[in-house]
Design a protein around this motif. Structure first.
Motif, PDB file in Angstrom:
ATOM      1  N   ILE A   1       0.862  -1.183   0.000  1.00  0.00           N
ATOM      2  CA  ILE A   1       0.000   0.000   0.000  1.00  0.00           C
ATOM      3  C   ILE A   1       0.896   1.230   0.000  1.00  0.00           C
ATOM      4  O   ILE A   1       1.426   1.636   1.035  1.00  0.00           O
ATOM      5  CB  ILE A   1      -0.947   0.024   1.217  1.00  0.00           C
ATOM      6  N   GLY A   2       1.078   1.792  -1.181  1.00  0.00           N
ATOM      7  CA  GLY A   2       1.898   2.987  -1.324  1.00  0.00           C
ATOM      8  C   GLY A   2       1.081   4.105  -1.938  1.00  0.00           C
ATOM      9  O   GLY A   2       0.061   3.863  -2.602  1.00  0.00           O
ATOM     10  N   PHE A   3       1.524   5.339  -1.731  1.00  0.00           N
ATOM     11  CA  PHE A   3       0.779   6.499  -2.207  1.00  0.00           C
ATOM     12  C   PHE A   3       1.705   7.425  -2.982  1.00  0.00           C
ATOM     13  O   PHE A   3       2.845   7.658  -2.582  1.00  0.00           O
ATOM     14  CB  PHE A   3       0.142   7.252  -1.038  1.00  0.00           C
ATOM     15  N   ALA A   4       1.184   7.951  -4.078  1.00  0.00           N
ATOM     16  CA  ALA A   4       1.941   8.869  -4.932  1.00  0.00           C
ATOM     17  C   ALA A   4       1.102  10.106  -5.213  1.00  0.00           C
ATOM     18  O   ALA A   4      -0.116  10.021  -5.407  1.00  0.00           O
ATOM     19  CB  ALA A   4       2.337   8.188  -6.236  1.00  0.00           C
ATOM     20  N   ILE A   5       1.761  11.264  -5.244  1.00  0.00           N
ATOM     21  CA  ILE A   5       1.107  12.515  -5.611  1.00  0.00           C
ATOM     22  C   ILE A   5       0.924  12.510  -7.124  1.00  0.00           C
ATOM     23  O   ILE A   5       1.892  12.311  -7.861  1.00  0.00           O
ATOM     24  CB  ILE A   5       1.954  13.718  -5.187  1.00  0.00           C
ATOM     25  N   PRO A   6      -0.291  12.697  -7.630  1.00  0.00           N
ATOM     26  CA  PRO A   6      -0.496  12.646  -9.086  1.00  0.00           C
ATOM     27  C   PRO A   6       0.267  13.738  -9.806  1.00  0.00           C
ATOM     28  O   PRO A   6       0.497  14.831  -9.274  1.00  0.00           O
ATOM     29  CB  PRO A   6      -2.015  12.817  -9.236  1.00  0.00           C
ATOM     30  N   ALA A   7       0.653  13.444 -11.042  1.00  0.00           N
ATOM     31  CA  ALA A   7       1.444  14.384 -11.831  1.00  0.00           C
ATOM     32  C   ALA A   7       0.695  15.685 -12.081  1.00  0.00           C
ATOM     33  O   ALA A   7       1.311  16.742 -12.214  1.00  0.00           O
ATOM     34  CB  ALA A   7       1.829  13.741 -13.165  1.00  0.00           C
ATOM     35  N   SER A   8      -0.633  15.632 -12.143  1.00  0.00           N
ATOM     36  CA  SER A   8      -1.405  16.847 -12.362  1.00  0.00           C
ATOM     37  C   SER A   8      -1.204  17.847 -11.231  1.00  0.00           C
ATOM     38  O   SER A   8      -1.042  19.051 -11.465  1.00  0.00           O
ATOM     39  CB  SER A   8      -2.891  16.515 -12.509  1.00  0.00           C
ATOM     40  N   LEU A   9      -1.195  17.369  -9.988  1.00  0.00           N
ATOM     41  CA  LEU A   9      -0.962  18.241  -8.836  1.00  0.00           C
ATOM     42  C   LEU A   9       0.499  18.655  -8.758  1.00  0.00           C
ATOM     43  O   LEU A   9       0.821  19.836  -8.540  1.00  0.00           O
ATOM     44  CB  LEU A   9      -1.379  17.536  -7.548  1.00  0.00           C
ATOM     45  N   ALA A  10       1.398  17.694  -8.946  1.00  0.00           N
ATOM     46  CA  ALA A  10       2.829  18.000  -8.858  1.00  0.00           C
ATOM     47  C   ALA A  10       3.262  19.004  -9.915  1.00  0.00           C
ATOM     48  O   ALA A  10       4.066  19.904  -9.653  1.00  0.00           O
ATOM     49  CB  ALA A  10       3.644  16.713  -8.992  1.00  0.00           C
ATOM     50  N   GLY A  11       2.709  18.886 -11.122  1.00  0.00           N
ATOM     51  CA  GLY A  11       3.068  19.814 -12.182  1.00  0.00           C
ATOM     52  C   GLY A  11       2.637  21.239 -11.891  1.00  0.00           C
ATOM     53  O   GLY A  11       3.367  22.191 -12.184  1.00  0.00           O
ATOM     54  N   GLY A  12       1.455  21.397 -11.291  1.00  0.00           N
ATOM     55  CA  GLY A  12       0.993  22.730 -10.928  1.00  0.00           C
ATOM     56  C   GLY A  12       1.849  23.364  -9.853  1.00  0.00           C
ATOM     57  O   GLY A  12       2.163  24.563  -9.914  1.00  0.00           O
ATOM     58  N   VAL A  13       2.226  22.578  -8.851  1.00  0.00           N
ATOM     59  CA  VAL A  13       3.094  23.074  -7.787  1.00  0.00           C
ATOM     60  C   VAL A  13       4.463  23.455  -8.352  1.00  0.00           C
ATOM     61  O   VAL A  13       5.025  24.502  -8.015  1.00  0.00           O
ATOM     62  CB  VAL A  13       3.236  22.016  -6.671  1.00  0.00           C
ATOM     63  N   LEU A  14       4.990  22.608  -9.216  1.00  0.00           N
ATOM     64  CA  LEU A  14       6.287  22.884  -9.845  1.00  0.00           C
ATOM     65  C   LEU A  14       6.264  24.210 -10.594  1.00  0.00           C
ATOM     66  O   LEU A  14       7.152  25.061 -10.412  1.00  0.00           O
ATOM     67  CB  LEU A  14       6.632  21.747 -10.803  1.00  0.00           C
ATOM     68  N   GLN A  15       5.265  24.408 -11.417  1.00  0.00           N
ATOM     69  CA  GLN A  15       5.181  25.632 -12.213  1.00  0.00           C
ATOM     70  C   GLN A  15       5.040  26.866 -11.329  1.00  0.00           C
ATOM     71  O   GLN A  15       5.683  27.888 -11.572  1.00  0.00           O
ATOM     72  CB  GLN A  15       4.000  25.533 -13.171  1.00  0.00           C
ATOM     73  N   SER A  16       4.218  26.763 -10.285  1.00  0.00           N
ATOM     74  CA  SER A  16       4.008  27.910  -9.405  1.00  0.00           C
ATOM     75  C   SER A  16       5.282  28.272  -8.649  1.00  0.00           C
ATOM     76  O   SER A  16       5.618  29.455  -8.508  1.00  0.00           O
ATOM     77  CB  SER A  16       2.868  27.616  -8.427  1.00  0.00           C
ATOM     78  N   ILE A  17       6.006  27.267  -8.170  1.00  0.00           N
ATOM     79  CA  ILE A  17       7.242  27.541  -7.432  1.00  0.00           C
ATOM     80  C   ILE A  17       8.293  28.168  -8.333  1.00  0.00           C
ATOM     81  O   ILE A  17       8.980  29.122  -7.953  1.00  0.00           O
ATOM     82  CB  ILE A  17       7.774  26.246  -6.782  1.00  0.00           C
ATOM     83  N   ILE A  18       8.419  27.671  -9.555  1.00  0.00           N
ATOM     84  CA  ILE A  18       9.430  28.208 -10.472  1.00  0.00           C
ATOM     85  C   ILE A  18       9.078  29.633 -10.893  1.00  0.00           C
ATOM     86  O   ILE A  18       9.942  30.509 -10.954  1.00  0.00           O
ATOM     87  CB  ILE A  18       9.569  27.300 -11.706  1.00  0.00           C
ATOM     88  N   GLU A  19       7.795  29.866 -11.176  1.00  0.00           N
ATOM     89  CA  GLU A  19       7.395  31.179 -11.687  1.00  0.00           C
ATOM     90  C   GLU A  19       7.206  32.218 -10.586  1.00  0.00           C
ATOM     91  O   GLU A  19       7.519  33.400 -10.780  1.00  0.00           O
ATOM     92  CB  GLU A  19       6.098  31.042 -12.489  1.00  0.00           C
ATOM     93  N   GLU A  20       6.680  31.794  -9.441  1.00  0.00           N
ATOM     94  CA  GLU A  20       6.335  32.747  -8.389  1.00  0.00           C
ATOM     95  C   GLU A  20       7.217  32.640  -7.148  1.00  0.00           C
ATOM     96  O   GLU A  20       7.169  33.499  -6.269  1.00  0.00           O
ATOM     97  CB  GLU A  20       4.872  32.564  -7.970  1.00  0.00           C
ATOM     98  N   GLY A  21       7.981  31.551  -7.043  1.00  0.00           N
ATOM     99  CA  GLY A  21       8.789  31.337  -5.854  1.00  0.00           C
ATOM    100  C   GLY A  21       8.028  30.691  -4.711  1.00  0.00           C
ATOM    101  O   GLY A  21       8.613  30.350  -3.681  1.00  0.00           O
ATOM    102  N   ARG A  22       6.736  30.497  -4.896  1.00  0.00           N
ATOM    103  CA  ARG A  22       5.888  29.876  -3.886  1.00  0.00           C
ATOM    104  C   ARG A  22       4.616  29.398  -4.581  1.00  0.00           C
ATOM    105  O   ARG A  22       4.357  29.743  -5.735  1.00  0.00           O
ATOM    106  CB  ARG A  22       5.528  30.869  -2.776  1.00  0.00           C
ATOM    107  N   VAL A  23       3.817  28.636  -3.867  1.00  0.00           N
ATOM    108  CA  VAL A  23       2.539  28.181  -4.407  1.00  0.00           C
ATOM    109  C   VAL A  23       1.453  29.156  -3.951  1.00  0.00           C
ATOM    110  O   VAL A  23       1.275  29.367  -2.748  1.00  0.00           O
ATOM    111  CB  VAL A  23       2.207  26.751  -3.949  1.00  0.00           C
ATOM    112  N   ILE A  24       0.758  29.737  -4.902  1.00  0.00           N
ATOM    113  CA  ILE A  24      -0.288  30.709  -4.593  1.00  0.00           C
ATOM    114  C   ILE A  24      -1.642  30.015  -4.671  1.00  0.00           C
ATOM    115  O   ILE A  24      -2.010  29.462  -5.716  1.00  0.00           O
ATOM    116  CB  ILE A  24      -0.242  31.899  -5.570  1.00  0.00           C
TER     117      ILE A  24
END
Length: 393
Positions: A263-286
């Motif tokens: 029983i393992g859990f993974a963060i879906p790529a859809s969520l991870a991709g949004g967080v990645l883009q926000s951190i790179i562009e804004e420096g934080r997740v808004i």
């Protein structure tokens, strides 16, 4: 020819015909049926290699998928200063007042941890888990090709347990991010990471469930559950589909022994991709925020509010001076819709609100004391210092 001889001639042929007909009926009855049954047998096409089967038909080997993703999965090593050991007395001001000169000076001690990460861009951005690098003073990355490099921290998002690192090396491999929304329960997946620090390892399983939430792991939970073996050290590694595309970031396991129990859990790529883009562009997740605490609607609560089904959420608390307070929301109100979309549970409301850009206005529809009500709320940016144990939506 005499009549008697003619009769004998005809009779002999009739007898022979009857004997032949009987033999046909006995030995090959299908010859008498004008509509013979046709059995279609599916024959596998001839193949020169066991890996030439098309996607979805169940390849014998997943080596091509591993070859596509594994070079971009890295080992992440972090180190941090450890707190001095002791029984707490040396930190007491009264104790130090009398015994300052006699206290031994503790030597420096370092704590290290290991995990995994995924290179997601050619310029060296790496996705990993926040808990892998949390409070780290030094982060080192080991690539599958043997190269090492120090990593700088670009940004973190503790509420989704994601972090973005960056390394500077030439000719970096990068993964292809897949569509995590289209995966189905039963799809074959591969987990690639660095379990127990033994080195890059690939395990195989299936998608066991989608949309797992209310596990108490993070504020934003929409996990992919898999039975691919995930162990300590796999955190931050890749969950890959049969085509070598990353559909998730491995994050946690359910275990009573500390090892994999399927029983393992993974963060879906859809969520991870949004967080990645926000951190790179804004420096934080808004994210959007309205300043309420909410409670799920149980069948008993739904019945007490006159609802046909346990849908919607109950407002349990409102932050004084916050957006919801300014809009007139109060404890005891029931929210059934946000921006015209039905709210099934707490996670649905959290997702709807956080997806709204700060400064926008949303309409909440629901009930107050059994009467229909509507609230117009101006969304603010979600504060970064909210406590995960009691998150405000």
């Amino acid at each position: 020819m005499a009549p008697r001889r003619v009769s004998r001639f005809i009779a002999s042929y009739v007898i022979v015909g009857l004997i032949v007909a009987g033999a046909v009926v006995w030995l090959a009855p299908g010859l008498l049926d004008g509509h013979r049954p046709v059995v279609e047998v599916r024959e596998a096409p001839q193949r020169t290699s066991p890996t030439t089967m098309t996607a979805g038909s169940g390849p014998v080997s997943y080596a091509d998928a591993v070859a596509a993703a594994a070079p971009a999965v890295v080992n992440v090593y972090s180190a941090r200063a450890a707190r001095p050991e002791g029984f707490g007395l040396p930190d007491d001001p009264l104790f130090r007042r009398f015994f300052e000169d006699r206290l031994p000076t503790p030597g420096p001690r370092r704590e290290t941890s290991l995990g995994s990460g995924v290179i997601v861009s050619d310029d060296g951005h790496i996705l990993t888990n926040n808990h892998v690098i949390e409070d780290a003073d030094e982060i080192q990355v080991l690539l599958a090709d043997g190269r090492t490099a120090p990593a700088t921290l670009v940004g973190t998002d503790p509420e989704s347990d994601l972090a973005v690192l960056r390394i500077e090396l030439p000719d970096l491999p990068a993964v292809t991010m897949g569509d995590s929304e289209s995966i189905r329960v039963g799809d074959v997946v591969l987990a690639i990471g660095n379990p127990f620090g033994v080195g890059q390892t690939v395990t195989q399983g299936i998608v066991s469930a989608k949309g797992r939430s209310e596990l108490g792991l993070t504020t934003f939970e929409n996990f992919i559950q898999t039975d691919a073996a995930i162990n300590p050290g796999n955190s931050g590694g890749a969950l890959v589909n049969a085509e070598g595309e990353v559909i998730g970031i491995n994050t946690a396991i359910y275990s009573q022994s500390g090892g994999s129990m399927g029983i393992g859990f993974a963060i879906p790529a859809s969520l991870a991709g949004g967080v990645l883009q926000s951190i790179i562009e804004e420096g934080r997740v808004i994210r959007g925020w309205i300043g309420v605490q909410v409670q799920g609607m149980s069948p008993q609560l739904a019945d007490s509010f006159g609802l046909d089904a346990p849908e919607g959420v109950l407002i349990a608390g409102v932050l004084r001076g916050g957006p919801a307070d300014e809009a007139g929301l109060a404890p005891g109100d029931v929210v059934l819709e946000v921006a015209g979309e039905p709210v099934a549970d707490v996670d649905a409301l959290l997702t709807r609100v956080t997806d709204q850009p700060p400064g926008s206005t949303i309409i909440l529809t629901g009930l107050r004391e059994g009467e229909p009500r509507e609230w117009q709320v101006e969304v603010e940016e979600r504060p970064t210092d909210l406590q995960q144990s009691t998150p405000r939506r």
